[in-house]
Design an enzyme around this catalytic site. Structure first.
Site, mmCIF file in Angstrom:
data_model
loop_
_atom_site.group_PDB
_atom_site.id
_atom_site.type_symbol
_atom_site.label_atom_id
_atom_site.label_comp_id
_atom_site.label_asym_id
_atom_site.label_seq_id
_atom_site.Cartn_x
_atom_site.Cartn_y
_atom_site.Cartn_z
ATOM 1 N N ASP A 1 15.876 55.630 80.025
ATOM 2 C CA ASP A 1 15.763 57.077 79.810
ATOM 3 C C ASP A 1 14.994 57.344 78.522
ATOM 4 O OD1 ASP A 1 16.315 59.855 79.351
ATOM 5 O OD2 ASP A 1 18.097 59.684 80.610
ATOM 6 N N SER B 1 21.991 65.447 83.152
ATOM 7 C CA SER B 1 21.320 65.970 81.964
ATOM 8 C C SER B 1 22.077 67.164 81.369
ATOM 9 C CB SER B 1 19.869 66.320 82.323
ATOM 10 O OG SER B 1 19.087 66.542 81.183
ATOM 11 N N HIS C 1 15.017 59.041 83.339
ATOM 12 C CA HIS C 1 15.966 60.153 83.245
ATOM 13 C C HIS C 1 16.317 60.708 84.622
ATOM 14 C CE1 HIS C 1 18.209 63.221 81.195
ATOM 15 N NE2 HIS C 1 17.521 64.198 81.744
#
EC number: 3.1.1.-
Length: 260
Positions: A210, A81, A238
């Protein structure tokens, strides 16, 4: 398989704790694994207001990379991320110590634009109401404010952990902390270099389900700054380290075998 060294970099508001499943599996396979808490994350004692630059936020990672001697094996840097931007900074400074950078559903900077470009481009396109109960804040100089966030439990359940075990969502609700957002004001305008970051082997792992970093945006980042190899975990949310830990570890072991 020869013993390899992995360094794991977490997402915004998270910490080294988010890698507990992956760390255990990689170590069981015989590898050396370090999961780093970025500043103001996990058990790192820094407070958000002390973080004025990307270097400040990335300091624990940079300190660890600096501690590695010339006799140490090169590391496989795995970034998740928003952790992709601190990882890119580390690769820019310590390219000679890194065999590969793996971007796991991560923001992947290029060497043409400011470091935060890929984050700003997506974040500004998301309507505020889609963030649900996430709390945003500002701090620092009012003329050049820095931004912070704390992911809300409803947002995490719907957008971040929707395919992950409920136990891991509950863990995250207990452990997430206010973090800086890696905006242009925090990261500055100077792009990463082709000689440093741009010279390191990069692999991207796409999370196919995601809800926060959509697959089409992950693929756009890959087109924007092509990588050595693209891999995919089709059913991962995610948080692939929670929703698909076995599949993720299998890919990381494959990467270690190929590139380290």
């Amino acid at each position: 398989m020869e013993k390899k060294r992995f360094v794991l970099v977490h997402a915004v508001c998270h910490g080294a704790w988010s890698w507990y499943k992956v760390k255990t599996k990689l170590e069981a396979a015989g590898h050396c694994v370090t999961a780093v808490d970025l500043a103001a994350s996990g058990i790192n004692m820094t407070i958000v207001e002390e973080i004025q630059t990307l270097m400040d936020y990335s300091k624990p990672l940079l300190n660890f990379m600096s501690s590695l001697g010339s006799d140490d094996d090169k590391v496989i840097l795995v970034a998740h991320s928003m952790g992709g931007i601190p990882a890119a900074l580390a690769a820019d400074i310590f390219s000679c110590k890194i065999s590969a950078v793996v971007f796991l559903a991560a923001f992947m900077p290029d060497t043409r634009n400011p470091p935060a470009y890929v984050f700003e481009k997506l974040i500004r396109s998301i309507p505020r109401e889609e963030w649900l109960d996430t709390a945003f804040g500002r701090y620092g100089n009012p003329d050049c404010p820095l931004e912070s966030a704390l992911l809300g439990p409803k947002f995490m359940a719907k957008k971040v952990y929707q395919r992950s075990p409920i136990e891991d969502l509950e863990l995250a609700k207990m452990l997430v902390r206010v973090n800086p957002l890696v905006t242009n004001n925090l990261a500055g305008a100077r792009s990463f270099t082709g000689e440093g970051y741009g010279s390191v082997t990069r692999i991207y792992i796409i999370s196919g389900e995601d809800n926060i970093l959509p697959e089409d945006y992950q693929r756009w980042m890959i087109r924007n700054f092509p990588v050595k190899e693209v891999m995919e975990i089709k059913d991962a949310d995610h948080m692939a380290m929670f929703s698909k830990p076995k599949e993720l570890c299998a890919l990381l072991l494959e990467i270690a075998d190929k590139y380290a």
